[in-house]
Design an enzyme around this catalytic site. Structure first.
Site, PDB file in Angstrom:
ATOM      1  N   PRO A  87      46.984  52.341  53.460  1.00 40.02           N
ATOM      2  CA  PRO A  87      48.148  52.160  54.333  1.00 40.02           C
ATOM      3  C   PRO A  87      47.744  51.912  55.790  1.00 40.02           C
ATOM      4  CG  PRO A  87      48.428  54.114  52.936  1.00 40.02           C
ATOM      5  CD  PRO A  87      47.012  53.646  52.765  1.00 40.02           C
ATOM      6  N   GLU A 114      42.352  61.822  48.638  1.00 41.01           N
ATOM      7  CA  GLU A 114      42.791  61.612  50.022  1.00 41.01           C
ATOM      8  C   GLU A 114      42.004  60.485  50.690  1.00 41.01           C
ATOM      9  OE1 GLU A 114      45.435  63.424  48.934  1.00 41.01           O
ATOM     10  OE2 GLU A 114      43.871  64.909  48.646  1.00 41.01           O
ATOM     11  N   ARG A 152      47.665  33.234  41.715  1.00 40.21           N
ATOM     12  CA  ARG A 152      48.658  32.187  41.469  1.00 40.21           C
ATOM     13  C   ARG A 152      48.531  31.021  42.446  1.00 40.21           C
ATOM     14  NH1 ARG A 152      53.453  33.472  40.327  1.00 40.21           N
ATOM     15  NH2 ARG A 152      54.573  32.130  41.740  1.00 40.21           N
ATOM     16  N   ASP A 167      55.502  25.476  46.916  1.00 43.28           N
ATOM     17  CA  ASP A 167      55.444  24.726  48.167  1.00 43.28           C
ATOM     18  C   ASP A 167      56.751  24.805  48.922  1.00 43.28           C
ATOM     19  OD1 ASP A 167      53.199  21.964  47.467  1.00 43.28           O
ATOM     20  OD2 ASP A 167      52.920  23.948  48.321  1.00 43.28           O
TER      21      ASP A 167
END
Ligand code: 9WO
Length: 249
Positions: A87, A114, A152, A167
């Protein structure tokens, strides 16, 4: 594209065998190499966690197995940068996916507990990335999100129709709404233009819907994007009819 993943739960990456990532792994546009720090432990219990200096709840990933697995993985993929999923990292978005898709490979380090010793980040991690502002139980799902978004975009992974769609609709706008049969769903009809066969009108309507929904739901995306004169006109028309529709309801 070569993906190397360092994880205490390599079995989770069976999920990547499905769908678009699975097709790319079979079709050789991508490869996946899994590395488990537990295989690099030297004690009888194969310990992979250790107590945090300073005390407190939870555990930190043990340094020695991580150092050892990283060394082996880097030797196998010397051109891949080491990416730690956390994060605290830079926000991963479609632009980051496009940039990563140009690389020959990436090495994804998935933490557990952690996290990992800060000095390991300093010495051995090249980049830190976050997929969003929430806490997971580990970096594996974030690693799979990045693999999916990057895969992808690789040449030859999506069919022609799907990549054309990419696109036009990942250029900073949300998708237009989709409909399929039946044309009456419990009294709810399909927008008439979609049944008209007028392809130019359908394209205009879809672009207008994409612009309108982006304006309604993600105005921040519109601020980052230039609109052509035609797009500006379509959006203004959407806003006028939207205001009319919401005032009368
Ligand atoms: C948990 C915790 C508990 C008490 C005090 C400090 C703490 N930090 C953490 C923590 O950040 N744990 C992470 C769990 C350690 C790295 C792997 N984990 C993780 C990665 N959770 N969420 C992510 C993540 C990765 C990428 N994008 C979004 C979330």
């Amino acid at each position: 594209m070569r993906f190397d993943v360092i994880s205490l739960f390599p079995e989770m990456f069976k999920a990547a065998e499905h769908g678009v990532t699975g097709k790319a792994l079979q079709g050789k546009q991508a490869s996946l190499h899994l590395w488990n720090p537990r295989d690099y432990t030297k004690d009888n219990h194969r310990t992979v966690d250790d107590r945090p200096y300073g005390g407190g709840p939870g555990m930190v990933m043990k340094v020695d197995p991580l150092k050892a697995v990283l060394q082996q993985a880097r030797q196998a993929a010397p051109d891949s940068r080491v990416i730690y999923l956390t994060p605290q990292g830079q926000r991963f978005d479609q632009k980051a996916a496009r940039e990563m898709a140009k690389r020959s490979g990436i090495m994804l380090l998935a933490g557990r507990y952690e996290g990992i010793d800060e000095r390991l980040i300093d010495c051995c991690v090249d980049e830190e990335w976050s997929i969003g502002d929430y806490v997971l139980s580990g970096g594996e799902l974030a690693a799979m999100v990045i693999m999916d978004a990057v895969t992808r975009l690789l040449p030859g992974v999506l069919g022609h129709a799907e990549s054309a769609e990419q696109d036009s609709y990942m250029n900073g706008l949300l998708d237009f709404p989709q409909y399929t049969r039946p044309d009456d769903l419990d009294g709810r009809s399909v927008p008439e233009v979609l049944l008209s066969g007028d392809h130019a009108a359908i394209e205009r309507w879809r672009l207008q819907q994409a612009l309108g929904r982006t304006w309604l739901r993600r105005p921040d995306l519109l601020e980052q994007r230039e609109l052509s004169a035609e797009e500006q006109r379509l959006l203004e028309e959407f806003i006028r009819t939207h205001q009319g529709a919401s005032a009368s309801s």
